[in-house]
Design a protein around this motif. Structure first.
Motif, PDB file in Angstrom:
ATOM      1  N   LEU B 242       0.005  -2.873  -0.603  1.00 12.64           N
ATOM      2  CA  LEU B 242      -0.769  -2.015  -1.501  1.00 12.64           C
ATOM      3  C   LEU B 242      -2.197  -1.853  -0.988  1.00 12.64           C
ATOM      4  O   LEU B 242      -2.748  -0.757  -0.967  1.00 12.64           O
ATOM      5  CB  LEU B 242      -0.781  -2.611  -2.917  1.00 12.64           C
ATOM      6  CG  LEU B 242      -1.453  -1.748  -3.979  1.00 12.64           C
ATOM      7  CD1 LEU B 242      -0.789  -0.390  -4.078  1.00 12.64           C
ATOM      8  CD2 LEU B 242      -1.440  -2.439  -5.332  1.00 12.64           C
ATOM      9  N   LEU B 245      -2.226   0.156   2.183  1.00 15.09           N
ATOM     10  CA  LEU B 245      -2.164   1.587   1.885  1.00 15.09           C
ATOM     11  C   LEU B 245      -3.550   2.114   1.533  1.00 15.09           C
ATOM     12  O   LEU B 245      -3.967   3.186   1.976  1.00 15.09           O
ATOM     13  CB  LEU B 245      -1.209   1.797   0.706  1.00 15.09           C
ATOM     14  CG  LEU B 245      -0.931   3.227   0.311  1.00 15.09           C
ATOM     15  CD1 LEU B 245      -0.364   3.990   1.485  1.00 15.09           C
ATOM     16  CD2 LEU B 245       0.022   3.243  -0.878  1.00 15.09           C
ATOM     17  N   ARG B 246      -4.236   1.349   0.747  1.00 14.37           N
ATOM     18  CA  ARG B 246      -5.594   1.732   0.351  1.00 14.37           C
ATOM     19  C   ARG B 246      -6.491   1.827   1.579  1.00 14.37           C
ATOM     20  O   ARG B 246      -7.240   2.794   1.737  1.00 14.37           O
ATOM     21  CB  ARG B 246      -6.132   0.690  -0.629  1.00 14.37           C
ATOM     22  CG  ARG B 246      -7.491   0.992  -1.157  1.00 14.37           C
ATOM     23  CD  ARG B 246      -7.784   0.097  -2.352  1.00 14.37           C
ATOM     24  NE  ARG B 246      -9.099   0.347  -2.887  1.00 14.37           N
ATOM     25  CZ  ARG B 246      -9.553  -0.240  -3.992  1.00 14.37           C
ATOM     26  NH1 ARG B 246      -8.774  -1.094  -4.657  1.00 14.37           N
ATOM     27  NH2 ARG B 246     -10.753   0.024  -4.440  1.00 14.37           N
ATOM     28  N   LEU B 248      -5.537   2.196   4.712  1.00 20.15           N
ATOM     29  CA  LEU B 248      -5.065   3.275   5.587  1.00 20.15           C
ATOM     30  C   LEU B 248      -5.607   4.623   5.139  1.00 20.15           C
ATOM     31  O   LEU B 248      -6.152   5.391   5.943  1.00 20.15           O
ATOM     32  CB  LEU B 248      -3.530   3.300   5.585  1.00 20.15           C
ATOM     33  CG  LEU B 248      -2.889   4.489   6.303  1.00 20.15           C
ATOM     34  CD1 LEU B 248      -3.141   4.401   7.792  1.00 20.15           C
ATOM     35  CD2 LEU B 248      -1.393   4.555   6.014  1.00 20.15           C
ATOM     36  N   THR B 249      -5.466   4.924   3.872  1.00 19.27           N
ATOM     37  CA  THR B 249      -5.894   6.243   3.402  1.00 19.27           C
ATOM     38  C   THR B 249      -7.413   6.382   3.438  1.00 19.27           C
ATOM     39  O   THR B 249      -7.933   7.449   3.725  1.00 19.27           O
ATOM     40  CB  THR B 249      -5.357   6.529   1.990  1.00 19.27           C
ATOM     41  OG1 THR B 249      -5.750   5.470   1.099  1.00 19.27           O
ATOM     42  CG2 THR B 249      -3.850   6.636   1.991  1.00 19.27           C
ATOM     43  N   GLN B 252      -8.217   7.020   7.118  1.00 19.14           N
ATOM     44  CA  GLN B 252      -7.787   8.363   7.500  1.00 19.14           C
ATOM     45  C   GLN B 252      -8.753   9.388   6.939  1.00 19.14           C
ATOM     46  O   GLN B 252      -9.171  10.318   7.620  1.00 19.14           O
ATOM     47  CB  GLN B 252      -6.383   8.637   6.961  1.00 19.14           C
ATOM     48  CG  GLN B 252      -5.269   8.065   7.805  1.00 19.14           C
ATOM     49  CD  GLN B 252      -3.909   8.495   7.283  1.00 19.14           C
ATOM     50  OE1 GLN B 252      -3.729   8.660   6.075  1.00 19.14           O
ATOM     51  NE2 GLN B 252      -2.959   8.646   8.174  1.00 19.14           N
ATOM     52  N   VAL B 258      -5.580   6.022  12.510  1.00 19.31           N
ATOM     53  CA  VAL B 258      -4.810   4.787  12.630  1.00 19.31           C
ATOM     54  C   VAL B 258      -3.534   5.134  13.362  1.00 19.31           C
ATOM     55  O   VAL B 258      -2.875   6.122  13.011  1.00 19.31           O
ATOM     56  CB  VAL B 258      -4.494   4.231  11.227  1.00 19.31           C
ATOM     57  CG1 VAL B 258      -3.624   2.982  11.324  1.00 19.31           C
ATOM     58  CG2 VAL B 258      -5.786   3.942  10.453  1.00 19.31           C
ATOM     59  N   PRO B 259      -3.167   4.410  14.386  1.00 20.29           N
ATOM     60  CA  PRO B 259      -3.764   3.155  14.859  1.00 20.29           C
ATOM     61  C   PRO B 259      -4.718   3.317  16.042  1.00 20.29           C
ATOM     62  O   PRO B 259      -5.161   2.312  16.569  1.00 20.29           O
ATOM     63  CB  PRO B 259      -2.518   2.389  15.318  1.00 20.29           C
ATOM     64  CG  PRO B 259      -1.642   3.460  15.888  1.00 20.29           C
ATOM     65  CD  PRO B 259      -1.900   4.693  15.091  1.00 20.29           C
ATOM     66  N   ILE B 271       8.051  -0.468  -0.806  1.00 19.22           N
ATOM     67  CA  ILE B 271       8.855   0.758  -0.712  1.00 19.22           C
ATOM     68  C   ILE B 271       8.248   1.858   0.154  1.00 19.22           C
ATOM     69  O   ILE B 271       8.942   2.560   0.864  1.00 19.22           O
ATOM     70  CB  ILE B 271       9.141   1.290  -2.136  1.00 19.22           C
ATOM     71  CG1 ILE B 271       9.962   2.574  -2.128  1.00 19.22           C
ATOM     72  CG2 ILE B 271       7.848   1.550  -2.885  1.00 19.22           C
ATOM     73  CD1 ILE B 271      11.387   2.371  -2.350  1.00 19.22           C
ATOM     74  N   TRP B 272       6.943   1.980   0.097  1.00 18.37           N
ATOM     75  CA  TRP B 272       6.323   3.103   0.788  1.00 18.37           C
ATOM     76  C   TRP B 272       6.002   2.799   2.259  1.00 18.37           C
ATOM     77  O   TRP B 272       5.690   3.719   3.011  1.00 18.37           O
ATOM     78  CB  TRP B 272       5.039   3.501   0.066  1.00 18.37           C
ATOM     79  CG  TRP B 272       4.046   2.390   0.017  1.00 18.37           C
ATOM     80  CD1 TRP B 272       3.207   1.998   1.004  1.00 18.37           C
ATOM     81  CD2 TRP B 272       3.803   1.519  -1.078  1.00 18.37           C
ATOM     82  NE1 TRP B 272       2.467   0.929   0.578  1.00 18.37           N
ATOM     83  CE2 TRP B 272       2.810   0.618  -0.687  1.00 18.37           C
ATOM     84  CE3 TRP B 272       4.346   1.419  -2.376  1.00 18.37           C
ATOM     85  CZ2 TRP B 272       2.333  -0.393  -1.540  1.00 18.37           C
ATOM     86  CZ3 TRP B 272       3.876   0.431  -3.209  1.00 18.37           C
ATOM     87  CH2 TRP B 272       2.882  -0.466  -2.793  1.00 18.37           C
ATOM     88  N   PRO B 274       7.583   2.200   5.042  1.00 20.58           N
ATOM     89  CA  PRO B 274       8.157   2.956   6.149  1.00 20.58           C
ATOM     90  C   PRO B 274       7.928   4.459   6.021  1.00 20.58           C
ATOM     91  O   PRO B 274       8.177   5.201   6.959  1.00 20.58           O
ATOM     92  CB  PRO B 274       9.651   2.627   6.049  1.00 20.58           C
ATOM     93  CG  PRO B 274       9.882   2.155   4.666  1.00 20.58           C
ATOM     94  CD  PRO B 274       8.592   1.710   4.095  1.00 20.58           C
ATOM     95  N   VAL B 275       7.440   4.886   4.886  1.00 17.57           N
ATOM     96  CA  VAL B 275       7.412   6.316   4.590  1.00 17.57           C
ATOM     97  C   VAL B 275       6.079   6.970   4.915  1.00 17.57           C
ATOM     98  O   VAL B 275       6.006   8.142   5.224  1.00 17.57           O
ATOM     99  CB  VAL B 275       7.773   6.533   3.106  1.00 17.57           C
ATOM    100  CG1 VAL B 275       7.471   7.948   2.676  1.00 17.57           C
ATOM    101  CG2 VAL B 275       9.229   6.191   2.869  1.00 17.57           C
ATOM    102  N   VAL B 276       5.012   6.186   4.825  1.00 17.97           N
ATOM    103  CA  VAL B 276       3.705   6.781   5.062  1.00 17.97           C
ATOM    104  C   VAL B 276       3.516   7.049   6.554  1.00 17.97           C
ATOM    105  O   VAL B 276       4.266   6.555   7.389  1.00 17.97           O
ATOM    106  CB  VAL B 276       2.576   5.862   4.549  1.00 17.97           C
ATOM    107  CG1 VAL B 276       2.645   5.735   3.041  1.00 17.97           C
ATOM    108  CG2 VAL B 276       2.626   4.511   5.212  1.00 17.97           C
ATOM    109  N   THR B 277       2.515   7.852   6.866  1.00 21.34           N
ATOM    110  CA  THR B 277       2.181   8.145   8.260  1.00 21.34           C
ATOM    111  C   THR B 277       0.791   7.630   8.564  1.00 21.34           C
ATOM    112  O   THR B 277      -0.157   8.058   7.912  1.00 21.34           O
ATOM    113  CB  THR B 277       2.223   9.669   8.525  1.00 21.34           C
ATOM    114  OG1 THR B 277       3.473  10.189   8.072  1.00 21.34           O
ATOM    115  CG2 THR B 277       2.038   9.955   9.993  1.00 21.34           C
TER     116      THR B 277
END
Lengths: 361, 361
Positions: B242, B245-246, B248-249, B252, B258-259, B271-272, B274-277
């Motif tokens: 979590l 994700l914070r 990363l965004t 970005q 990243v990376p 859950i997310w 593998p889904v995020v870029t």
DNA sequence: TATCGATGATTAAACGATTAATCAAGCGAT
DNA sequence: ATCGCTTGATTAATCGTTTAATCATCGATA
């Protein structure tokens, strides 16, 4: 077995009355004088009496437990649902047994059977997309979407879609890409239907389905959103925050700033929605209310049902089957870039909702 | 009440034997001839006999149900945990009752009490950060972290931290920012401890705590990671996906790719991830194994316990209290930008792990 | 005064399983 | 032939609660 606590007979003995009288007094059913009843309640409380569910269940055929069946327990909505159902159930005096169905249909059937074998009084089912709930042999509340036949209660997904769409329209978006996962999902179809209906006049809408795409290109494949932006799409309305997150990061990664160059919206207000940058605009369900209605209807049906009879028919119904969704506007949605504006559009209005900083070229 | 199904007596009558014999045959306890036992099992199966849990519970004091207590049901790990526990429990013949504690301590106590009142045979508790489990009056399995006293089984969070750190070190990172949420969490401290210990020589590590920061600056405030990059940090090791994700965004959004310019890692493979870029590099717990061990130990303790005695003491123990974590390398981690490399570093090795495309300046 | 009704409490059966205690029969050994 | 032991099955009690049926008491009515 009420962990070595006092039994009914213990209270009865303490007061020199019969166990039946105690039972009557506590349940308020038989004929007990007011003062004795009061005295019984007092000593019951004093001794910390807790009735044995097992004894009661054996006699009444009611276990005071309901089952919670979710199609895909890995669903990120699960925490919200479980929490809401548990709250509603426990305040109605019911325990909640979870059943995992790992997405699989046969496993789901097995899970339901296990619940039945455990003698749950009823169950709440959030059906897997497109699945019809077969007669399970106990009262069932179904949470799917209002347009599904046999649905007990659900969020107004269609209305939620409309709200999202109105929001995007007001911001000035005229080319919207709707992103869904699977066309077989009733919920997704309703959400998309709502979006399209609100965007019907004066806007171009296209739908992208993820699952079919992934079957072709592999899991986690890019959605090609940069190309869509090049095609003139300015907003991506996703059917779930999970997809919104995917869209957001893919766009960011491609150097397309959200919301300046493209807006992204989601659904469900999942845990990460307020935390990511930019925070996601989304539509939230009132799970507490939905759960309360579902459990309420279920409990009512349980009460009316003769516990000795066998299977009953359709899912229970509630007075209020449609709970409105709530639009949560955050930073991932704003006016489209200037160049996209159509002549005669009220740009001023749209601009006011745009976040400060990072202005568009 | 086993929904109008056949009872023991029904089988007994069908075969002209006594109910006790049927019970004995089915449980394999008393003395029943082999052929009669077989015949009984056959007709029981044929009639679809399912024992009444209520009847059995009343007699034996065992409900064959366990409670699952999670500190914060909104935790995104909840689905994983619930699924694993449910699987382990149901294959051991136990049902799982959920208890919501909404993070609140008093609510948690209430929830536990409700479970006790429901006569669960035992409970699995994932304790709220720092909470000690008080004696609950039934066997308890605690899933926290190996370093916590009274822990039954848990992932090797420290080792997971080491794996993340080794991975980053091998990529060439020398300035790492560790991002945690709350210093009171045992799990987080272990993960961070592991990271720091593996990075002890030859690397600079700083820790950022989110919750204290948010108390000052408000929920969802920026973490100031761009500044950290400017300070020379090349990797952000987060204690949960979590937070990853914070991070990363936020990166970005600040235009820090990243990376290529900075690596981000998480924990838990939510859950997310593998889904995020780009997809998140993370460390996963083997929840299935953890749940199996926890439930196994619990069931063993339940079996050994005299159901009539009252409170018991400490949480149950398992032979294997420490389950290794698994490093999942995805696209969010790569070699740091060239300029950051220290002389004498094996850049070739590091470069091979970097994703193709989007080369660094 | 005998009877009827209402009131307040008790008795006893029942729910469905488990299990200790008991009983009948068969068999070998004394 | 009898005693004792084993085997295989039955009896009956029990878990804790609910509830229909019963009973006792008392006041009012005929």
């Amino acid at each position: 077995m009420a962990r070595s606590g006092p039994k009914l007979t213990r209270i009865a003995r303490t007061l020199g009355v019969s166990a039946a009288t105690v039972s009557n007094a506590l349940s308020g059913k038989g004929r007990v004088s007011a003062e004795l009843a009061e005295k019984i309640r007092a000593t019951a409380a004093e001794l910390g009496y807790v009735p044995s569910l097992a004894g009661r269940a054996l006699r009444t055929g009611r276990t005071a437990a309901i089952g919670l069946v979710l199609p895909d327990i890995a669903n990120p909505l699960f925490p919200q649902i479980a929490q809401a159902i548990e709250l509603a159930a426990s305040s109605a005096g019911y325990g909640v047994l979870i059943a995992d169905s790992r997405g699989d249909v046969t496993t789901q059937t097995k899970a339901i059977e296990r619940l039945i074998d455990r003698d749950v009084d009823g169950m709440v089912i959030v059906p897997r997309r497109g699945t019809r709930i077969t007669d399970v042999g106990c009262p069932v509340a179904v949470i799917d979407t209002p347009s599904t036949p046999g649905n007990t209660v659900a969020a107004d997904h269609w209305g939620g879609g409309r709200q999202i769409a109105e929001h995007l329209k007001a911001l000035g978006h005229r080319r919207v890409l709707v992103i869904g996962n699977n066309p077989a999902s009733n919920v997704q179809n309703d959400r998309i239907g709502g979006i399209r209906s609100a965007l019907a006049e004066g806007a171009f809408v296209e739908t992208l389905w993820i699952e079919p795409l992934e079957r072709e290109q592999g899991k986690g494949c890019p959605l090609g959103l940069a190309e869509k932006v090049a095609e003139g799409f300015t907003a991506f309305a996703c059917v779930s925050d999970l997809h919104a997150l995917r869209a957001l990061t893919e766009l960011q990664r491609a150097g397309i700033n959200v919301p300046e160059k493209a807006s992204v919206t989601g659904f469900d207000d999942l845990i990460w929605s307020p935390v990511v940058t930019p925070a996601l605009t989304t539509a939230r369900m009132d799970m507490t209310r939905i759960a309360a209605i579902a459990v309420g209807a279920l409990v009512k049906a349980i009460g009316e049902r003769d516990p000795t009879d066998a299977a009953i028919g359709a899912p229970v119904t509630a007075d209020d089957a449609e709970v409105p969704m709530q639009l949560v506007v955050r930073q991932s949605s704003a006016a489209p870039p200037r160049i996209q504006f159509q002549p005669g559009q009220t740009t001023a209005n749209a601009r006011t909702s745009a976040p400060e900083g990072e202005h568009q070229p």
